[in-house]
Design an enzyme around this catalytic site. Structure first.
Site, PDB file in Angstrom:
ATOM      1  CG  ASP A 109      -1.785   1.220   1.359  1.00  0.00           C
ATOM      2  OD1 ASP A 109      -1.698   2.118   0.507  1.00  0.00           O
ATOM      3  OD2 ASP A 109      -2.564   1.286   2.332  1.00  0.00           O
ATOM      4  CD  GLU A 164      26.209   4.512   8.081  1.00  0.00           C
ATOM      5  OE1 GLU A 164      25.944   3.292   8.131  1.00  0.00           O
ATOM      6  OE2 GLU A 164      25.651   5.369   8.795  1.00  0.00           O
ATOM      7  CB  CYS A 183      23.770   8.394  10.947  1.00  0.00           C
ATOM      8  SG  CYS A 183      23.055   7.112   9.887  1.00  0.00           S
ATOM      9  CE1 TYR A 185      19.764  -0.162   5.922  1.00  0.00           C
ATOM     10  CE2 TYR A 185      18.964   1.563   4.466  1.00  0.00           C
ATOM     11  CZ  TYR A 185      19.524   1.179   5.669  1.00  0.00           C
ATOM     12  OH  TYR A 185      19.859   2.127   6.601  1.00  0.00           O
ATOM     13  CB  THR A 193      14.900   3.638   4.831  1.00  0.00           C
ATOM     14  OG1 THR A 193      15.581   2.382   4.994  1.00  0.00           O
ATOM     15  CG2 THR A 193      13.527   3.542   5.448  1.00  0.00           C
ATOM     16  CB  SER A 239      17.382   0.854  14.911  1.00  0.00           C
ATOM     17  OG  SER A 239      18.268   1.929  14.666  1.00  0.00           O
ATOM     18  CG  HIS A 261      19.969  10.741  12.189  1.00  0.00           C
ATOM     19  ND1 HIS A 261      20.525  10.879  10.939  1.00  0.00           N
ATOM     20  CD2 HIS A 261      19.817   9.400  12.405  1.00  0.00           C
ATOM     21  CE1 HIS A 261      20.717   9.678  10.422  1.00  0.00           C
ATOM     22  NE2 HIS A 261      20.294   8.765  11.288  1.00  0.00           N
ATOM     23  CE  LYS A 283       8.217   5.342  14.097  1.00  0.00           C
ATOM     24  NZ  LYS A 283       8.793   4.007  13.771  1.00  0.00           N
ATOM     25  CG  ASN A 308      19.261   6.897   5.255  1.00  0.00           C
ATOM     26  OD1 ASN A 308      19.918   7.773   5.800  1.00  0.00           O
ATOM     27  ND2 ASN A 308      19.129   5.687   5.769  1.00  0.00           N
ATOM     28  CB  SER A 355      23.011   2.622  14.341  1.00  0.00           C
ATOM     29  OG  SER A 355      21.684   3.022  14.062  1.00  0.00           O
TER      30      SER A 355
END
Length: 384
Positions: free
Chosen positions: A29, A79, A111, A143, A152, A201, A233, A242, A275, A306
Site C-alpha cells: 500500500d 559510513e 550516521c 539495503y 529507506t 533501532s 537525524h 517519533k 537517507n 547507530s
C-alpha cells in the site's frame, strides 16, 4: 570567539525513483511508504558516483579560492567508505585543488560521523582562528532490492565550511553526548548492504533523544522555550517524528504545534531525497534554512549514529544567512532530476565496477566521477 557554519552546500544524484511506484512494484500500500515511512522520492546514484564524487560535488558548490587558501582541516564523515585504508578525504585533495598544508581524514561512526567532524572542526578553529575547516557528510544508503529497508535508501552529500564569525549558524558550544555499545545496526566488511534491527533501532534512537534532552536541561538549566526549532537525524522522516512526539503533552499545545510546523519544513528535502546517513541531520538543517528559518532563531540539533553515539547541541541562525546559501541553485538541482523506472533502477542497482573498468565520460552527468579502476585503485576525474 564565535565559531560555526559559515557556508553550507549539498549535492544529490540526478536520478530518483518515485516511492509510490516502488510501493506498487512491491505490492505494498503506497500509504505505508509515503505516510508510514514518510518518503516521496529516493535518490539513486549512478555506478560512477560514490562518496568521493558526491563529496567533491557538494564541496565544489561552496568553495572559493579564498576558502581553499584558508583551509587547515578537511574531514569527511561517512559510513560508505570506498577504501579500508585511504580516506575519502585524501582523494578530494586533487579533485578540489586544495593546498597540501591541510590535515585530512575520515570519521566513521554510523550516521554520527559528520557531527563528530563538525565538533572537531570547531575545536580546530578555536585554536587556529585564522583558519577554516571543511566538513563533509557523504553517504550512499543501501539495503538491497525487495528488502524491508529498501524504502529507506538514498544518497547525497552535504558540505560545510566552519570558521570564526560564521554567517549561517553560530554554534553555542552547549552540547551533551553519550555512547553505548548497541547492536541496532551494523555492516560487516564483507557486506555492501547493512544489517539492522529496525524496531529496536527506533527504540534506541528515541531513548537517546529523551536521555540527552534531560541531560541538556540539567546541564544548562534549559527549557523547551529556549528553542524555536528542533532538528533531528532523519534517515526517513517518520523517525524524527517519533522522537518529537515524546514531547507531546509535556509542553504547551501551542509550543508543540510550532515545533511540529518547523519540523515539517525541515523534512521537505529529505522526503525528496531519502537517507543520507551522516548527512541526514544536515540536509534537514538546510531544508529548514531554505524553507522556514528566521534570523536569530535558537536551534536544538539531535545527531544519532547507530551502534550507538548520540549528541544534542544548539546553534543560533545568523542575520543574513539567506544571502549566503545558494537557495535557487539548490532548489533547481532538486527540481531538475530525472525519474527512473523501477525496472531501470533494479538493473542499475546490480551494476558493480570491477578492476579494469573504464568509464566513458560521454555517459557521465556529474562534474566529478569515478573514471577508472586500475590495479584495484579507484581513479577520479573532473569533467572539463
Amino acid at each position: 570567539m564565535d565559531i560555526g557554519i559559515d557556508k553550507i552546500g549539498v549535492y544529490v544524484p540526478k536520478n530518483y525513483i518515485d516511492i509510490v511506484e516502488l510501493a506498487k512494484a512491491r505490492d505494498v500500500d503506497p500509504n505505508k511508504f509515503t505516510i508510514g515511512i514518510g518518503q516521496d522520492k529516493q535518490a539513486v546514484p549512478q555506478p560512477y558516483e560514490d562518496v568521493v564524487t558526491m563529496a567533491a560535488n557538494s564541496a565544489d558548490s561552496i568553495l572559493t579560492t579564498e576558502d581553499k587558501k584558508a583551509l587547515g582541516l578537511l574531514i569527511v564523515g561517512t559510513e560508505s567508505s570506498i577504501d579500508e585504508s585511504k580516506s575519502s578525504a585524501a582523494f578530494l585533495m586533487d579533485l578540489l585543488d586544495l593546498p597540501e598544508d591541510i590535515r585530512s581524514f575520515e570519521i566513521k561512526q554510523a550516521c554520527y560521523g559528520a557531527t563528530a567532524g563538525l565538533q572537531t572542526a570547531v575545536d580546530f578553529v578555536s585554536q587556529n582562528p585564522d583558519k577554516k575547516a571543511l566538513v563533509i557528510a557523504s553517504d550512499i544508503a543501501r539495503y538491497g532490492i525487495k528488502t524491508p529497508g529498501e524504502v529507506t535508501q538514498g544518497a547525497g552529500s552535504v558540505a560545510m565550511i566552519v570558521s570564526q564569525n560564521p554567517r549561517v549558524l553560530k554554534l553555542t558550544r552547549k552540547s551533551v553526548y553519550m555512547t553505548r555499545n548497541v547492536g541496532d545496526f551494523w555492516r560487516p566488511t564483507f557486506s555492501k548492504t547493512a544489517f539492522a534491527r529496525g524496531k529496536f533501532s527506533n527504540e534506541v534512537y528515541v531513548d537517546f533523544f529523551n536521555t540527552l534532552w534531560k541531560k541538556y536541561q540539567d546541564k544548562y538549566s534549559a527549557t523547551i522555550d529556549d528553542f524555536s526549532t528542533l532538528l533531528f537525524h532523519i534517515p526517513y522522516t517518520k523517525m524524527g517524528t517519533k522522537a518529537l512526539r515524546t514531547l507531546e503533552g509535556k509542553i504547551s499545545d501551542v509550543k508543540y504545534a510550532k515545533l511540529t510546523e518547523h519540523y515539517q519544513a525541515s523534512i521537505k528535502f529529505s522526503r525528496e531525497v531519502g537517507n543520507l546517513y551522516t548527512g541526514s541531520l544536515y540536509l534537514g538543517l538546510l531544508s529548514y534554512l531554505i524553507n522556514a528559518a528566521q534570523a536569530n532563531e535558537e536551534l536544538l540539533l539531535f545527531s544519532y549514529g547507530s551502534g550507538a553515539v548520540g549528541e544534542l547541541y544548539s546553534g543560533e541562525i545568523q542575520a543574513g544567512f539567506d544571502k549566503v546559501i545558494d537557495q535557487s541553485g539548490i532548489l533547481e538541482m532538486l527540481d531538475n532530476r530525472q525519474k527512473m523506472s523501477i525496472a531501470d533502477y533494479e538493473k542499475m542497482y546490480q551494476v558493480e565496477y570491477q578492476d579494469g573498468t573504464i568509464v566513458d565520460p560521454q555517459a557521465v552527468n556529474s562534474k566529478f566521477y569515478l573514471s577508472e579502476i586500475k590495479e584495484n585503485e579507484r581513479l577520479y576525474k573532473k569533467l572539463k
